[in-house]
Design a protein around this motif. Structure first.
Motif, PDB file in Angstrom:
ATOM      1  N   ILE A 162       0.852  -1.177   0.000  1.00 16.23           N
ATOM      2  CA  ILE A 162       0.000   0.000   0.000  1.00 16.23           C
ATOM      3  C   ILE A 162       0.900   1.243   0.000  1.00 16.23           C
ATOM      4  CG2 ILE A 162      -1.705   1.334   1.305  1.00 16.23           C
ATOM      5  CD1 ILE A 162      -2.892  -1.137   0.139  1.00 16.23           C
ATOM      6  N   PRO A 163       0.773   2.124  -1.000  1.00 13.53           N
ATOM      7  CA  PRO A 163       1.600   3.344  -1.017  1.00 13.53           C
ATOM      8  C   PRO A 163       0.991   4.453  -0.156  1.00 13.53           C
ATOM      9  CG  PRO A 163       0.326   3.198  -3.039  1.00 13.53           C
ATOM     10  CD  PRO A 163       0.009   1.959  -2.242  1.00 13.53           C
ATOM     11  N   TYR A 164       1.839   5.163   0.556  1.00 14.12           N
ATOM     12  CA  TYR A 164       1.439   6.333   1.338  1.00 14.12           C
ATOM     13  C   TYR A 164       2.185   7.541   0.791  1.00 14.12           C
ATOM     14  CZ  TYR A 164      -0.825   3.336   4.810  1.00 14.12           C
ATOM     15  OH  TYR A 164      -1.649   2.440   5.429  1.00 14.12           O
ATOM     16  N   ARG A 165       1.460   8.668   0.676  1.00 13.06           N
ATOM     17  CA  ARG A 165       2.044   9.890   0.117  1.00 13.06           C
ATOM     18  C   ARG A 165       2.012  11.002   1.160  1.00 13.06           C
ATOM     19  NH1 ARG A 165       1.665  10.306  -5.531  1.00 13.06           N
ATOM     20  NH2 ARG A 165       2.767  12.298  -5.225  1.00 13.06           N
ATOM     21  N   LEU A 166       3.030  11.846   1.110  1.00 13.12           N
ATOM     22  CA  LEU A 166       3.102  12.977   2.024  1.00 13.12           C
ATOM     23  C   LEU A 166       2.358  14.164   1.418  1.00 13.12           C
ATOM     24  CD1 LEU A 166       4.181  14.161   4.652  1.00 13.12           C
ATOM     25  CD2 LEU A 166       6.290  14.760   3.439  1.00 13.12           C
ATOM     26  N   ILE A 167       1.397  14.697   2.184  1.00 17.02           N
ATOM     27  CA  ILE A 167       0.649  15.870   1.759  1.00 17.02           C
ATOM     28  C   ILE A 167       0.750  16.931   2.850  1.00 17.02           C
ATOM     29  CG2 ILE A 167      -0.944  14.613   0.280  1.00 17.02           C
ATOM     30  CD1 ILE A 167      -3.001  14.748   2.527  1.00 17.02           C
ATOM     31  N   SER A 168       0.401  18.164   2.496  1.00 23.94           N
ATOM     32  CA  SER A 168       0.570  19.261   3.445  1.00 23.94           C
ATOM     33  C   SER A 168      -0.394  20.399   3.114  1.00 23.94           C
ATOM     34  CB  SER A 168       2.010  19.775   3.406  1.00 23.94           C
ATOM     35  OG  SER A 168       2.181  20.888   4.259  1.00 23.94           O
ATOM     36  N   GLU A 230      -2.482   6.594  -0.299  1.00 24.40           N
ATOM     37  CA  GLU A 230      -2.470   7.340  -1.557  1.00 24.40           C
ATOM     38  C   GLU A 230      -3.857   7.716  -2.096  1.00 24.40           C
ATOM     39  OE1 GLU A 230       0.486   7.280  -5.213  1.00 24.40           O
ATOM     40  OE2 GLU A 230      -0.818   5.521  -5.211  1.00 24.40           O
ATOM     41  N   PRO A 231      -4.836   6.821  -2.173  1.00 20.96           N
ATOM     42  CA  PRO A 231      -6.149   7.240  -2.707  1.00 20.96           C
ATOM     43  C   PRO A 231      -6.798   8.346  -1.885  1.00 20.96           C
ATOM     44  CG  PRO A 231      -5.963   4.838  -2.665  1.00 20.96           C
ATOM     45  CD  PRO A 231      -4.808   5.373  -1.896  1.00 20.96           C
ATOM     46  N   ARG A 232      -6.689   8.260  -0.552  1.00 20.90           N
ATOM     47  CA  ARG A 232      -7.252   9.303   0.301  1.00 20.90           C
ATOM     48  C   ARG A 232      -6.460  10.605   0.159  1.00 20.90           C
ATOM     49  NH1 ARG A 232     -11.972   9.305   1.265  1.00 20.90           N
ATOM     50  NH2 ARG A 232     -11.664  10.592   3.131  1.00 20.90           N
ATOM     51  N   ALA A 233      -5.145  10.476   0.015  1.00 21.80           N
ATOM     52  CA  ALA A 233      -4.312  11.664  -0.174  1.00 21.80           C
ATOM     53  C   ALA A 233      -4.716  12.395  -1.453  1.00 21.80           C
ATOM     54  CB  ALA A 233      -2.838  11.263  -0.223  1.00 21.80           C
ATOM     55  N   LYS A 234      -4.972  11.635  -2.510  1.00 19.30           N
ATOM     56  CA  LYS A 234      -5.388  12.245  -3.787  1.00 19.30           C
ATOM     57  C   LYS A 234      -6.696  13.007  -3.616  1.00 19.30           C
ATOM     58  CE  LYS A 234      -6.400  11.141  -8.603  1.00 19.30           C
ATOM     59  NZ  LYS A 234      -6.529  10.056  -9.619  1.00 19.30           N
ATOM     60  N   THR A 235      -7.653  12.406  -2.904  1.00 17.62           N
ATOM     61  CA  THR A 235      -8.941  13.056  -2.658  1.00 17.62           C
ATOM     62  C   THR A 235      -8.757  14.352  -1.882  1.00 17.62           C
ATOM     63  OG1 THR A 235     -10.101  10.936  -2.659  1.00 17.62           O
ATOM     64  CG2 THR A 235     -11.210  12.775  -1.590  1.00 17.62           C
ATOM     65  N   MET A 236      -7.858  14.318  -0.880  1.00 22.58           N
ATOM     66  CA  MET A 236      -7.615  15.510  -0.063  1.00 22.58           C
ATOM     67  C   MET A 236      -6.957  16.617  -0.880  1.00 22.58           C
ATOM     68  SD  MET A 236      -6.416  13.569   3.432  1.00 22.58           S
ATOM     69  CE  MET A 236      -6.190  15.052   4.448  1.00 22.58           C
ATOM     70  N   VAL A 237      -6.039  16.260  -1.762  1.00 20.81           N
ATOM     71  CA  VAL A 237      -5.383  17.257  -2.617  1.00 20.81           C
ATOM     72  C   VAL A 237      -6.392  17.887  -3.573  1.00 20.81           C
ATOM     73  CG1 VAL A 237      -3.696  17.546  -4.487  1.00 20.81           C
ATOM     74  CG2 VAL A 237      -3.079  16.239  -2.435  1.00 20.81           C
ATOM     75  N   GLU A 238      -7.352  17.099  -4.051  1.00 21.11           N
ATOM     76  CA  GLU A 238      -8.352  17.595  -4.984  1.00 21.11           C
ATOM     77  C   GLU A 238      -9.267  18.642  -4.353  1.00 21.11           C
ATOM     78  OE1 GLU A 238     -10.206  14.030  -6.311  1.00 21.11           O
ATOM     79  OE2 GLU A 238      -8.701  13.632  -7.867  1.00 21.11           O
ATOM     80  N   THR A 239      -9.319  18.710  -3.019  1.00 24.37           N
ATOM     81  CA  THR A 239     -10.137  19.739  -2.360  1.00 24.37           C
ATOM     82  C   THR A 239      -9.522  21.119  -2.484  1.00 24.37           C
ATOM     83  OG1 THR A 239      -9.040  19.512  -0.193  1.00 24.37           O
ATOM     84  CG2 THR A 239     -10.895  18.027  -0.655  1.00 24.37           C
ATOM     85  N   GLY A 240      -8.238  21.173  -2.802  1.00 23.73           N
ATOM     86  CA  GLY A 240      -7.538  22.446  -2.891  1.00 23.73           C
ATOM     87  C   GLY A 240      -6.940  22.919  -1.580  1.00 23.73           C
ATOM     88  N   VAL A 241      -7.284  22.259  -0.487  1.00 21.61           N
ATOM     89  CA  VAL A 241      -6.748  22.628   0.822  1.00 21.61           C
ATOM     90  C   VAL A 241      -5.352  22.050   1.012  1.00 21.61           C
ATOM     91  CG1 VAL A 241      -7.104  22.450   3.323  1.00 21.61           C
ATOM     92  CG2 VAL A 241      -9.067  22.778   1.792  1.00 21.61           C
TER      93      VAL A 241
END
Length: 282
Positions: A162-168, A230-241
């Motif tokens: 399962i890949p995990y991505r760093l978001i901020s 990663e899938p949840r990270a992508k969704t969070m990035v798509e919010t623009g926040v």
């Protein structure tokens, strides 16, 4: 022979303390002693030496332990075999790592019902350590987990990563990530090891969490940076926040299928392993 004797004996083998076993089982120390004495009388051998230094199993106890585990599992399976099942031919108890449940539980159960239409499924999200214990005792049949724990009679097979991505909320590069606003993820020992090797300066963050959903919730509430599936990270990035931290490494969490050795060659279990592997690679 009573099953309580076996349960107490096996707990004492692990805890090496009459007091600790009493606490863990919710019984008195005198009850622990009485059960051990009854089992010793039944097998005709002393099973533990008690001293100020603690409790140590005898050679006879160590020889008895694997047989006791088999007895406990057989009794659990025997009890389950007479449970009312209605029209289904079989009931399988399946556990899945908590962190995988949000994204994988629904699709996985749907696939399982298509694969084994005459089977009823009891599904329980849990942590790896408890899953291994439940598989050993026979309380669960099949597990999908992050951290295999070697125990007598258990079989593990790698089924994917399962890949995990760093978001901020504020950083686009690692040099911009603020340690005091970082949420450290403790998904498993393997993930922590990989994180400490890749990002040692961020591994002592003031806030940490053991599930991707918890990291997500903390970031949404407080802002900051953290690793999310990663899938949840992508969704969070798509919010623009949130934004990707573009130069941060992708950290991968290995996933394993687990079952009792006796089941590893059975057709239904082999099919479940292949199903999980296919689902994780989709």
């Amino acid at each position: 022979m009573q099953t309580e004797w076996i349960d107490t004996f096996l707990d004492l083998i692990e805890s090496r303390s009459f007091n600790r076993t009493a606490d863990r089982m919710g019984i008195t120390q005198s009850t622990v002693s009485a059960r051990v004495k009854a089992l010793e009388d039944a097998v005709g051998a002393r099973l533990f030496h008690r001293s100020r230094a603690g409790t140590e199993p005898t050679t006879e106890a160590l020889r008895l332990a694997p047989h006791a585990r088999i007895l406990r599992q057989e009794w659990t399976l025997a009890r389950r075999s007479v449970e009312k099942r209605g029209a289904v031919a079989l009931t399988l108890r399946i556990s899945i790592q908590n962190d995988l449940a949000h994204a994988q539980l629904g699709p996985l159960v749907g696939d399982l019902r298509k694969l084994l239409p005459q089977t009823a499924f009891y599904i329980e999200p849990d942590y790896s350590t408890q899953m291994c214990t439940d598989l050993t005792t026979g309380a669960q049949d099949f597990g999908v987990m992050f951290s295999p724990k070697a125990q007598a009679g258990l079989y593990f097979e790698s089924v994917g990563v399962i890949p995990y991505r760093l978001i901020s909320t504020h950083a686009q590069r690692l040099e911009e990530v603020e340690a005091e606003r970082y949420v450290m993820a403790h998904f498993s020992p393997a993930f922590e090891t990989a994180h400490r090797a890749a990002l040692p300066d961020l591994s002592a963050a003031p806030v940490s969490a053991g599930q991707s959903s918890a990291v997500e919730s903390l970031l949404r509430e407080m802002g900051g940076s953290g690793y999310v599936m990663e899938p949840r990270a992508k969704t969070m990035v798509e919010t623009g926040v949130f934004r990707w931290v573009t130069d941060a490494p992708i950290l991968e969490q290995p996933v394993y299928a687990a079952m009792h050795e006796r089941n590893r060659t059975q057709r239904a279990f082999r099919q479940m392993v292949q199903l999980v592997r296919k689902r994780l690679s989709a």
